[in-house]
Design a protein around this motif. Structure first.
Motif, short mmCIF file in Angstrom:
data_model
loop_
_atom_site.label_atom_id
_atom_site.label_comp_id
_atom_site.label_asym_id
_atom_site.label_seq_id
_atom_site.Cartn_x
_atom_site.Cartn_y
_atom_site.Cartn_z
N LYS A 1 4.24 22.84 1.61
CA LYS A 1 4.62 23.06 0.21
C LYS A 1 5.84 23.97 0.18
O LYS A 1 5.88 25.01 0.84
CB LYS A 1 3.48 23.73 -0.57
CG LYS A 1 2.24 22.87 -0.73
CD LYS A 1 1.19 23.60 -1.56
CE LYS A 1 -0.06 22.76 -1.73
NZ LYS A 1 -1.10 23.45 -2.56
N VAL A 2 6.85 23.55 -0.58
CA VAL A 2 8.06 24.34 -0.75
C VAL A 2 8.11 24.85 -2.19
O VAL A 2 7.95 24.07 -3.14
CB VAL A 2 9.32 23.51 -0.45
CG1 VAL A 2 10.58 24.33 -0.65
CG2 VAL A 2 9.27 22.97 0.99
N ALA B 1 3.67 28.30 -10.21
CA ALA B 1 2.47 27.47 -10.37
C ALA B 1 2.69 26.05 -9.87
O ALA B 1 1.71 25.36 -9.53
CB ALA B 1 2.04 27.45 -11.83
N VAL B 2 3.94 25.59 -9.82
CA VAL B 2 4.23 24.20 -9.45
C VAL B 2 5.16 24.19 -8.24
O VAL B 2 6.29 24.71 -8.33
CB VAL B 2 4.89 23.42 -10.61
CG1 VAL B 2 5.15 21.98 -10.19
CG2 VAL B 2 4.01 23.49 -11.85
N PRO B 3 4.74 23.63 -7.12
CA PRO B 3 5.64 23.56 -5.95
C PRO B 3 6.84 22.66 -6.24
O PRO B 3 6.74 21.68 -6.99
CB PRO B 3 4.75 22.97 -4.86
CG PRO B 3 3.34 23.17 -5.32
CD PRO B 3 3.39 23.10 -6.81
N LEU B 4 7.95 23.01 -5.62
CA LEU B 4 9.11 22.12 -5.73
C LEU B 4 8.80 20.78 -5.12
O LEU B 4 9.09 19.72 -5.68
CB LEU B 4 10.32 22.76 -5.03
CG LEU B 4 11.56 21.89 -4.91
CD1 LEU B 4 12.16 21.63 -6.27
CD2 LEU B 4 12.57 22.51 -3.96
N ILE B 5 8.20 20.79 -3.95
CA ILE B 5 7.83 19.54 -3.26
C ILE B 5 6.64 19.81 -2.36
O ILE B 5 6.50 20.89 -1.78
CB ILE B 5 9.01 18.97 -2.44
CG1 ILE B 5 8.63 17.61 -1.84
CG2 ILE B 5 9.46 19.95 -1.37
CD1 ILE B 5 9.81 16.89 -1.20
N THR B 6 5.76 18.83 -2.25
CA THR B 6 4.65 18.86 -1.29
C THR B 6 4.69 17.57 -0.48
O THR B 6 4.95 16.49 -1.02
CB THR B 6 3.28 18.99 -1.99
OG1 THR B 6 3.08 17.86 -2.84
CG2 THR B 6 3.22 20.27 -2.81
N VAL B 7 4.43 17.67 0.81
CA VAL B 7 4.43 16.49 1.68
C VAL B 7 3.24 16.59 2.62
O VAL B 7 2.81 17.68 3.00
CB VAL B 7 5.73 16.39 2.50
CG1 VAL B 7 6.93 16.16 1.59
CG2 VAL B 7 5.96 17.64 3.35
#
Length: 300
Positions: free
Chosen positions: A121-122, A129-135
């Motif tokens: 998670k970035v 509260a909201v990640p920029l991106i999750t992979v």
């Protein structure tokens, strides 16, 4: 011609024959090995500009996680990266992951860069509260072998979510994610590039423009790269050249060089020729002495 002069001429003739022998000089040249290979890898790179309070305060968010470079073998594993100065007095966590590995290796005939992220998670400031991106998983690998075409591969496995929104990515194409209340992110999936000796692979490249609720409290713009790897092939050693033989004709040697010896395929013929010349000189001396002795007896 006096006998002594005939003998001297014969010996000088033999020496002259030896002096015109072709001499072989060998020159061997060995090629040098060109530069060693290179490799690098990083699981995360950020080049962001963070503006706070309607751009009255601007701070860079430039960092890299697990960045390694070779020619030496290197490997790093970390689960998180934090930076200070963008979240007040508290460190800000940019990345969290179950696995974050980067490896760069160079060997005699090949070099390789490799990076891997699992469940990552970035985050960026203003979006706690909201990640920029999750992979789920992203990997990149670049391999450069001497004398072979370099290869570059990257993979994005599992789901990808941007600003809390699940997205479908297309290899080699850009995907734009626009969330009105948060901002806009443009993603490039699996970017690779190769030349005759180099290769580079990036699993995900993000162009970020985030302004939560357009309140101008925290605005973030810039680039984020996930799973990057590069390599450069080592140069193959040049082949050793065959000895080069240069034929030279030596001038008539000086007397001090008469003691030098050597052998070649012409030596037997030269020895035989010298023997004939010396024999002829000796015969001339013998005949001259007989004539002189006969003349002496006749006078008596």
């Amino acid at each position: 011609m006096p006998a002594r002069r005939v003998a001297a001429v014969s010996a000088a003739t033999a020496v002259s024959v030896l002096g015109v022998l072709p001499a072989g000089t060998a020159h061997a040249r060995t090629g040098d090995t060109t530069a060693t290979g290179k490799a690098s890898a990083a699981v995360l790179r950020t080049d962001l500009s963070v503006s706070l309070l309607n751009k009255t305060v601007t701070a860079p968010l430039v960092t890299s996680l697990n960045e390694v470079k070779a020619p030496q073998t290197a490997s790093k594993t970390a689960l998180s990266a934090t930076v200070a100065g963008v979240n007040g007095d508290r460190p800000f966590s940019v990345l969290r992951a179950d696995v974050a590995t980067a490896r760069a290796v160079t060997e005699k005939s090949r070099s390789e860069g490799y990076s891997n992220l699992v469940n990552a998670k970035v985050n960026v400031p203003g979006l706690l509260a909201v990640p920029l991106i999750t992979v789920e998983q992203v990997t990149s690998k670049a391999v450069c072998a001497a004398g072979k075409k370099p290869t570059a591969d990257s993979n994005v496995l599992g789901t990808v979510s941007v600003l809390g929104k699940k997205v479908t990515l297309t290899a080699g194409a850009s995907t734009k994610v626009d969330v009105p209340s948060l901002g806009q992110v443009s993603l490039d999936l699996s970017r690779t590039a190769t030349t005759s000796r180099t290769a580079a692979a990036t699993a995900l490249s993000l162009k970020v423009s985030v302004n939560p609720l357009k309140l101008n409290v925290s605005e973030v713009e810039g680039q984020v790269t996930l799973a990057h790897a590069t390599c450069e092939a080592p140069g193959a050693p040049a082949k050793e050249e065959e000895p080069e033989v240069v034929n030279q004709t030596k001038p008539e040697p000086k007397p001090e060089h008469l003691a030098e010896t050597g052998g070649s395929s012409a030596t037997p013929y030269l020895v035989a020729g010298g023997a004939v010349l010396l024999a002829a000189g000796g015969g001339a001396v013998f005949m001259a002495r007989r004539r002189r002795a006969a003349g002496t007896r006749g006078d008596a």
